[in-house]
Write a protein that holds these residues in place. Sequence first.
Motif, PDB file in Angstrom:
ATOM      1  N   TYR A 241     -42.298   5.727 -35.257  1.00 13.64           N
ATOM      2  CA  TYR A 241     -40.756   5.085 -34.275  1.00 13.64           C
ATOM      3  C   TYR A 241     -40.927   3.569 -34.042  1.00 13.64           C
ATOM      4  O   TYR A 241     -40.572   2.864 -33.087  1.00 13.64           O
ATOM      5  CB  TYR A 241     -40.689   5.943 -32.818  1.00 13.64           C
ATOM      6  N   ARG A 242     -42.127   2.979 -34.456  1.00 13.63           N
ATOM      7  CA  ARG A 242     -42.197   1.444 -34.366  1.00 13.63           C
ATOM      8  C   ARG A 242     -42.253   1.078 -33.044  1.00 13.63           C
ATOM      9  O   ARG A 242     -41.525   0.293 -32.460  1.00 13.63           O
ATOM     10  CB  ARG A 242     -41.233   0.678 -34.974  1.00 13.63           C
ATOM     11  N   PRO A 243     -43.379   1.539 -31.999  1.00 16.15           N
ATOM     12  CA  PRO A 243     -43.199   1.315 -30.683  1.00 16.15           C
ATOM     13  C   PRO A 243     -43.295  -0.009 -30.293  1.00 16.15           C
ATOM     14  O   PRO A 243     -42.890  -0.337 -29.168  1.00 16.15           O
ATOM     15  CB  PRO A 243     -44.283   2.235 -30.265  1.00 16.15           C
ATOM     16  N   THR A 244     -44.033  -0.828 -31.030  1.00 14.46           N
ATOM     17  CA  THR A 244     -44.078  -2.345 -30.590  1.00 14.46           C
ATOM     18  C   THR A 244     -42.877  -2.954 -30.807  1.00 14.46           C
ATOM     19  O   THR A 244     -42.503  -3.971 -29.867  1.00 14.46           O
ATOM     20  CB  THR A 244     -45.376  -2.948 -31.403  1.00 14.46           C
ATOM     21  N   ASP A 246     -39.611  -1.660 -30.858  1.00 15.33           N
ATOM     22  CA  ASP A 246     -38.727  -1.051 -30.264  1.00 15.33           C
ATOM     23  C   ASP A 246     -37.361  -1.311 -30.727  1.00 15.33           C
ATOM     24  O   ASP A 246     -36.479  -1.561 -30.050  1.00 15.33           O
ATOM     25  CB  ASP A 246     -38.687  -1.314 -28.476  1.00 15.33           C
ATOM     26  N   GLU A 280     -50.254   5.643 -35.044  1.00 12.54           N
ATOM     27  CA  GLU A 280     -49.359   5.097 -34.723  1.00 12.54           C
ATOM     28  C   GLU A 280     -49.738   4.435 -33.350  1.00 12.54           C
ATOM     29  O   GLU A 280     -50.010   5.057 -32.291  1.00 12.54           O
ATOM     30  CB  GLU A 280     -47.950   5.476 -34.847  1.00 12.54           C
ATOM     31  N   LEU A 281     -49.755   3.226 -33.182  1.00 10.81           N
ATOM     32  CA  LEU A 281     -50.068   2.541 -31.830  1.00 10.81           C
ATOM     33  C   LEU A 281     -48.927   1.544 -31.439  1.00 10.81           C
ATOM     34  O   LEU A 281     -48.236   1.024 -32.110  1.00 10.81           O
ATOM     35  CB  LEU A 281     -51.346   1.718 -31.980  1.00 10.81           C
ATOM     36  N   LYS A 282     -48.961   1.321 -30.003  1.00  9.06           N
ATOM     37  CA  LYS A 282     -48.022   0.426 -29.271  1.00  9.06           C
ATOM     38  C   LYS A 282     -48.989  -0.861 -29.053  1.00  9.06           C
ATOM     39  O   LYS A 282     -50.121  -0.751 -28.052  1.00  9.06           O
ATOM     40  CB  LYS A 282     -47.447   0.838 -28.114  1.00  9.06           C
ATOM     41  N   THR A 284     -49.650  -4.953 -27.575  1.00 10.71           N
ATOM     42  CA  THR A 284     -49.077  -5.833 -26.345  1.00 10.71           C
ATOM     43  C   THR A 284     -48.040  -6.685 -26.871  1.00 10.71           C
ATOM     44  O   THR A 284     -47.329  -7.502 -26.220  1.00 10.71           O
ATOM     45  CB  THR A 284     -50.288  -6.321 -25.678  1.00 10.71           C
ATOM     46  N   LEU A 289     -50.041  -6.809 -33.411  1.00 11.46           N
ATOM     47  CA  LEU A 289     -49.454  -5.981 -34.264  1.00 11.46           C
ATOM     48  C   LEU A 289     -49.565  -6.708 -35.741  1.00 11.46           C
ATOM     49  O   LEU A 289     -50.111  -5.829 -36.844  1.00 11.46           O
ATOM     50  CB  LEU A 289     -48.009  -5.620 -34.180  1.00 11.46           C
TER      51      LEU A 289
END
Length: 306
Positions: A241-244, A246, A280-282, A284, A289
């Motif tokens: 979901y592409r958390p970085t 958003d 998958e990571l978020k 800062t 990224l």
Amino acid sequence: MKIGDHFSDNCPKVATIGFFDGVHRGHRFLIEQVCAMAAERRCASAVVTFPVHPRKVMQPEYCPQLLTTCREKEELLAATGVDYCLMLDFTSELACCSAHDFMALLKKRYQIQALVIGYDHRFGHNRSEGFDDYVRYGAELGMEVLPASAYYCEDGGEVSSSCIRRLLSVGDVSEAARGLGYDYFLQGTVVSGYRVGHTLGFPTANLRVDEADKLVPADGVYAVRVTVDGCQYGGMLSIGYRPTLDNGPDRSIEVYIFDFQADIYNHPLRLSFVRRIRDELKFTSVDELVAQLHKDEAVARQLLFA
């Protein structure tokens, strides 16, 4: 391999029955036995299967999370060398058939002279009957019923479609490949995305999977082989979901193809999973990224090309 639900050649056959999702090593071991028994009896070999998961016919809301689409299953079955694929529509009428009546149908309509039963396979309306019942029905119908040997992995474990689904659902694509006998794959069409990857130096192709019921492995980053326009490339794949960034609520399947520049929008594409690299990571920041993506690329290249 001849595929269909009706054949006019009246060829006697040795067959087995199953849904054969994934056509994994256990399935192929069973089909090898069918082919050997058919050769001994100078008959054709056949598999009896269904285009749609039987449970989905009875429960339309059920999403089976398949390892293979019907077309993919046909291609994998054809590669086994079996002569016939009897692709039967699993209707509500067929679901109500007893094991005896189903075997009678196979004998009369498809000239199945011998039926090879997997060690744990049951069929018929309520699945209450077992191998001894099938032998008895076969004797009444003039059909030989033969037991199949079970397949076990090198470590002694069993292979099943449900086990492989569980492995894929947690992203263990390398262990799933051991059971399948090939790398798990997704096929679909390249569609437009948010095009953020271009600005990061990692332009990606966004895949729309052909079949909604096809199982997509767990979110994360993977080393993959990419087949497009008849050529194969290495790549790294992100599912999630592409958390970085958003930039949307939809789950995406995005692949960065190594050493590749062409515009492939609307082209068919195949992804073969080699290894999961990370969750998958978020992050800062976008810079963090991008730094991680460079590390991911190095790991993926090592896995694919070392």
